[in-house]
Write a protein that holds these residues in place. Structure first.
Motif, PDB file in Angstrom:
ATOM      1  N   TYR A 125      -3.358  10.358  -4.669  1.00  0.00           N
ATOM      2  CA  TYR A 125      -4.053  11.573  -5.119  1.00  0.00           C
ATOM      3  C   TYR A 125      -3.139  12.426  -6.005  1.00  0.00           C
ATOM      4  O   TYR A 125      -3.615  13.108  -6.920  1.00  0.00           O
ATOM      5  CB  TYR A 125      -4.526  12.385  -3.917  1.00  0.00           C
ATOM      6  CG  TYR A 125      -5.419  13.541  -4.303  1.00  0.00           C
ATOM      7  CD1 TYR A 125      -6.653  13.318  -4.904  1.00  0.00           C
ATOM      8  CD2 TYR A 125      -5.018  14.860  -4.090  1.00  0.00           C
ATOM      9  CE1 TYR A 125      -7.468  14.372  -5.279  1.00  0.00           C
ATOM     10  CE2 TYR A 125      -5.824  15.924  -4.452  1.00  0.00           C
ATOM     11  CZ  TYR A 125      -7.049  15.671  -5.053  1.00  0.00           C
ATOM     12  OH  TYR A 125      -7.860  16.718  -5.427  1.00  0.00           O
ATOM     13  N   LEU A 126      -1.829  12.366  -5.759  1.00  0.00           N
ATOM     14  CA  LEU A 126      -0.881  13.075  -6.622  1.00  0.00           C
ATOM     15  C   LEU A 126      -0.990  12.570  -8.054  1.00  0.00           C
ATOM     16  O   LEU A 126      -1.044  13.370  -9.002  1.00  0.00           O
ATOM     17  CB  LEU A 126       0.546  12.871  -6.102  1.00  0.00           C
ATOM     18  CG  LEU A 126       1.676  13.373  -7.008  1.00  0.00           C
ATOM     19  CD1 LEU A 126       1.593  14.891  -7.199  1.00  0.00           C
ATOM     20  CD2 LEU A 126       3.034  12.993  -6.437  1.00  0.00           C
ATOM     21  N   TYR A 146      -8.740  13.132   4.053  1.00  0.00           N
ATOM     22  CA  TYR A 146      -7.896  14.242   4.495  1.00  0.00           C
ATOM     23  C   TYR A 146      -6.546  14.164   3.786  1.00  0.00           C
ATOM     24  O   TYR A 146      -5.952  13.095   3.659  1.00  0.00           O
ATOM     25  CB  TYR A 146      -7.684  14.173   6.010  1.00  0.00           C
ATOM     26  CG  TYR A 146      -6.570  15.071   6.500  1.00  0.00           C
ATOM     27  CD1 TYR A 146      -6.749  16.448   6.616  1.00  0.00           C
ATOM     28  CD2 TYR A 146      -5.323  14.531   6.817  1.00  0.00           C
ATOM     29  CE1 TYR A 146      -5.719  17.255   7.052  1.00  0.00           C
ATOM     30  CE2 TYR A 146      -4.286  15.330   7.254  1.00  0.00           C
ATOM     31  CZ  TYR A 146      -4.493  16.700   7.377  1.00  0.00           C
ATOM     32  OH  TYR A 146      -3.473  17.505   7.791  1.00  0.00           O
ATOM     33  N   ILE A 147      -6.073  15.301   3.306  1.00  0.00           N
ATOM     34  CA  ILE A 147      -4.785  15.370   2.607  1.00  0.00           C
ATOM     35  C   ILE A 147      -3.785  16.149   3.465  1.00  0.00           C
ATOM     36  O   ILE A 147      -4.076  17.261   3.914  1.00  0.00           O
ATOM     37  CB  ILE A 147      -4.923  16.076   1.245  1.00  0.00           C
ATOM     38  CG1 ILE A 147      -5.775  15.247   0.289  1.00  0.00           C
ATOM     39  CG2 ILE A 147      -3.550  16.339   0.619  1.00  0.00           C
ATOM     40  CD1 ILE A 147      -5.105  14.000  -0.228  1.00  0.00           C
ATOM     41  N   ASN A 148      -2.621  15.555   3.669  1.00  0.00           N
ATOM     42  CA  ASN A 148      -1.513  16.267   4.301  1.00  0.00           C
ATOM     43  C   ASN A 148      -0.795  17.042   3.197  1.00  0.00           C
ATOM     44  O   ASN A 148       0.036  16.505   2.474  1.00  0.00           O
ATOM     45  CB  ASN A 148      -0.555  15.278   4.975  1.00  0.00           C
ATOM     46  CG  ASN A 148       0.563  15.974   5.724  1.00  0.00           C
ATOM     47  OD1 ASN A 148       0.882  17.141   5.463  1.00  0.00           O
ATOM     48  ND2 ASN A 148       1.166  15.265   6.659  1.00  0.00           N
ATOM     49  N   SER A 159       0.823  -1.211   0.000  1.00  0.00           N
ATOM     50  CA  SER A 159       0.000   0.000   0.000  1.00  0.00           C
ATOM     51  C   SER A 159       0.855   1.258   0.000  1.00  0.00           C
ATOM     52  O   SER A 159       1.962   1.285   0.530  1.00  0.00           O
ATOM     53  CB  SER A 159      -0.912  -0.001   1.227  1.00  0.00           C
ATOM     54  OG  SER A 159      -0.135  -0.026   2.406  1.00  0.00           O
ATOM     55  N   LYS A 160       0.291   2.295  -0.617  1.00  0.00           N
ATOM     56  CA  LYS A 160       0.927   3.608  -0.611  1.00  0.00           C
ATOM     57  C   LYS A 160       0.035   4.543   0.185  1.00  0.00           C
ATOM     58  O   LYS A 160      -1.118   4.267   0.452  1.00  0.00           O
ATOM     59  CB  LYS A 160       1.086   4.140  -2.040  1.00  0.00           C
ATOM     60  CG  LYS A 160       1.888   3.250  -2.954  1.00  0.00           C
ATOM     61  CD  LYS A 160       2.030   3.870  -4.311  1.00  0.00           C
ATOM     62  CE  LYS A 160       0.703   4.075  -5.002  1.00  0.00           C
ATOM     63  NZ  LYS A 160      -0.027   2.826  -5.214  1.00  0.00           N
ATOM     64  N   GLY A 161       0.598   5.693   0.536  1.00  0.00           N
ATOM     65  CA  GLY A 161      -0.196   6.687   1.225  1.00  0.00           C
ATOM     66  C   GLY A 161      -1.215   7.312   0.273  1.00  0.00           C
ATOM     67  O   GLY A 161      -1.054   7.284  -0.959  1.00  0.00           O
ATOM     68  N   PHE A 184       8.040   5.347  -5.978  1.00  0.00           N
ATOM     69  CA  PHE A 184       7.852   6.343  -4.927  1.00  0.00           C
ATOM     70  C   PHE A 184       8.861   6.191  -3.792  1.00  0.00           C
ATOM     71  O   PHE A 184       9.213   7.166  -3.145  1.00  0.00           O
ATOM     72  CB  PHE A 184       6.429   6.266  -4.369  1.00  0.00           C
ATOM     73  CG  PHE A 184       5.417   6.973  -5.216  1.00  0.00           C
ATOM     74  CD1 PHE A 184       5.390   8.362  -5.282  1.00  0.00           C
ATOM     75  CD2 PHE A 184       4.501   6.256  -5.973  1.00  0.00           C
ATOM     76  CE1 PHE A 184       4.463   9.018  -6.074  1.00  0.00           C
ATOM     77  CE2 PHE A 184       3.567   6.904  -6.764  1.00  0.00           C
ATOM     78  CZ  PHE A 184       3.542   8.291  -6.821  1.00  0.00           C
ATOM     79  N   SER A 185       9.321   4.968  -3.558  1.00  0.00           N
ATOM     80  CA  SER A 185      10.294   4.744  -2.476  1.00  0.00           C
ATOM     81  C   SER A 185      11.738   4.789  -2.970  1.00  0.00           C
ATOM     82  O   SER A 185      12.649   4.505  -2.196  1.00  0.00           O
ATOM     83  CB  SER A 185      10.029   3.396  -1.816  1.00  0.00           C
ATOM     84  OG  SER A 185      10.293   2.330  -2.720  1.00  0.00           O
TER      85      SER A 185
END
Length: 466
Positions: A9-10, A29-31, A2-4, A289-290
């Protein structure tokens, strides 16, 4: 894997922007601080700004301003790099440098809005032998060399023109290096020029795919590279010669990875139809992403170059460590002369002094090890002394308390004894008074009885007749 939600959303925002669609509102909710960090790290923050312009989402003003700053940089970059590219191209042509350009002006046109282009440099491909000549030419027109994490030499000129020069060493794979050299030497000249060469759509596809593959294997692929590739793919896909491309990909041994990567890009920016084995692409996303730390095992299955790169880096580290060891064991003559000045006149005995130096070093090392074995460290010593001091201090306090208690007890006992003596003295005194009074009373009675007896006798004497 899983990803954040910020990563997912990006990709939704980037897909909406590149396809000119309205950005959907986030479902969670988006940080936004994290969102900006991820976008800026992958050099797509300026594209994200287009996606958040029409959102009714409450985005912190400081974060929105940072996205806007990246957007302004991209707006100013377009015309600046166009103008500088023409100047540098003319400079290299005039000096007979065999090279090709990844034409910035061509890539800019692939985007729906020119300022969305993710390319930040004027990129020049050339042969290794021209590196110093290009450096000198760019220096003459006020470019200075700057450090870069990209493979190649980066040159910078105020107010923000960047030129990235690279050669075959930008690729790790030997087959890719060979492909690159053949490409540089076989490309046709650009129209009206004798030394600057030009790639057609199929060759550009192969070059970009090799670049993406190499970056992926090294674990430093970015979303900006992928977006550039997708913009180019959408614009020139109809001109690709697929039989030629497939043949070259097989020669390079990256045909399976190229297919997987295309499917992943379609999943992000296209329809995503017909994609199977979703788990593979989830792992690829995590890997990107990592920066190569997650999803590595799956990627290695269809891109063995990843393991080859890791093994080579490991070998390079071991070689570097060995070279450092040799350099330490056998320093150069200049360094040895600082330790043994006599070598300035007797340089032929350098090897002997190497042995003397090593013998002294190992003797000191053995001596220090023995000393450490039978020596208490300062820290341990002071800790021991401090504990002893604390112990002595506590003992002294306890002794003082015991003495104080003892003194108080003795004082109390003395006081009790004094009170007892005083009470006893008072008792004896009272007894003495009582006895004295009793004695006096007894003596008085006896005296009274004696007087009475005398008087009685006298009376009897008076009654005798004469």
């Amino acid at each position: 894997m899983s990803k954040g939600y910020e990563e997912r959303y990006l990709m939704t925002l980037l897909s909406s922007v590149i396809n000119q669609k309205e950005s959907p509102a986030p479902l969670r909710y988006i940080n936004w601080e994290k969102m900006f960090r991820i976008a800026d790290y992958h050099r797509v923050a300026h594209v994200v700004y287009y996606g958040i312009m029409g959102l009714d989402e409450e985005i912190p003003q400081s974060v929105r301003q940072r996205f806007f700053g990246k957007y302004l940089e991209s707006v100013h970059r377009v015309e600046r790099l166009r103008s500088a590219e023409r100047q540098v191209q003319t400079l290299l042509e005039r000096n007979g440098i065999n090279c090709f350009f990844l034409n910035y002006s061509d890539f800019v046109k692939c985007y729906p809005i020119e300022e969305m282009c993710c390319r930040e440099f004027i990129e020049i491909g050339t042969e290794k032998k021209y590196a110093q000549v290009i450096k000198a030419l760019l220096w003459d027109v006020d470019f200075e060399e700057r450090y870069t994490e990209n493979r190649g030499e980066l040159y910078y000129r105020v107010p923000g023109n960047k030129v990235l020069c690279f050669n075959q060493t930008m690729f790790f794979s030997k087959s890719m290096q060979k492909f690159y050299i053949n490409l540089v030497r076989s490309l046709p000249n650009k129209s009206g020029l004798k030394h600057v060469r030009e790639m057609n759509a199929s060759e550009m596809y192969l070059f970009l795919m090799c670049r993406l593959t190499d970056s992926y294997a090294r674990g430093d692929i970015s979303l900006s590279q992928i977006m550039d590739f997708w913009a180019f793919y959408k614009t020139y896909g109809e001109f690709f010669l697929w039989p030629y491309i497939y043949e070259r990909l097989k020669e390079l041994k990256i045909e399976e990875f190229a297919e997987r990567l295309e499917y992943l890009i379609l999943r992000w920016f296209g329809t995503g139809a017909g994609i199977e084995n979703v788990e593979i692409y989830d792992n690829m996303e995590s890997y990107i992403f990592s920066k190569g730390t997650e999803g590595r095992e799956v990627s290695e299955q269809f891109l063995p170059l990843i393991k080859t790169v890791a093994d080579c880096y490991s070998r390079d580290r071991k070689k570097e460590e060995f070279r450092r060891l040799v350099a330490w064991l056998f320093p150069d003559r200049e360094y040895m002369e600082t330790i043994y000045p006599v070598l300035e006149k007797t340089g032929a005995f350098l090897s002997i002094f190497w042995l003397i130096r090593l013998e002294r070093y190992f003797r000191r090392m053995v001596g220090s090890r023995i000393e450490e074995r039978f020596r208490i460290s300062k820290k341990s010593f002071f800790r021991f002394m401090w504990k002893r001091y604390q112990g002595v201090k506590e003992e002294a306090i306890e002794e003082k308390e015991e003495v104080k208690v003892k003194e108080e007890k003795e004082e109390k006992e003395e006081k009790v004894q004094e009170e007892y003596k005083e009470q006893r003295g008072n008792k004896k005194h009272n007894e003495h008074i009582v006895l004295y009074e009793h004695k006096e009373h007894k003596e008085h009675n006896e005296y009274k009885e004696h007087i009475e007896h005398i008087e009685h006798n006298e009376e009897k004497t008076a009654e005798i007749p004469k």
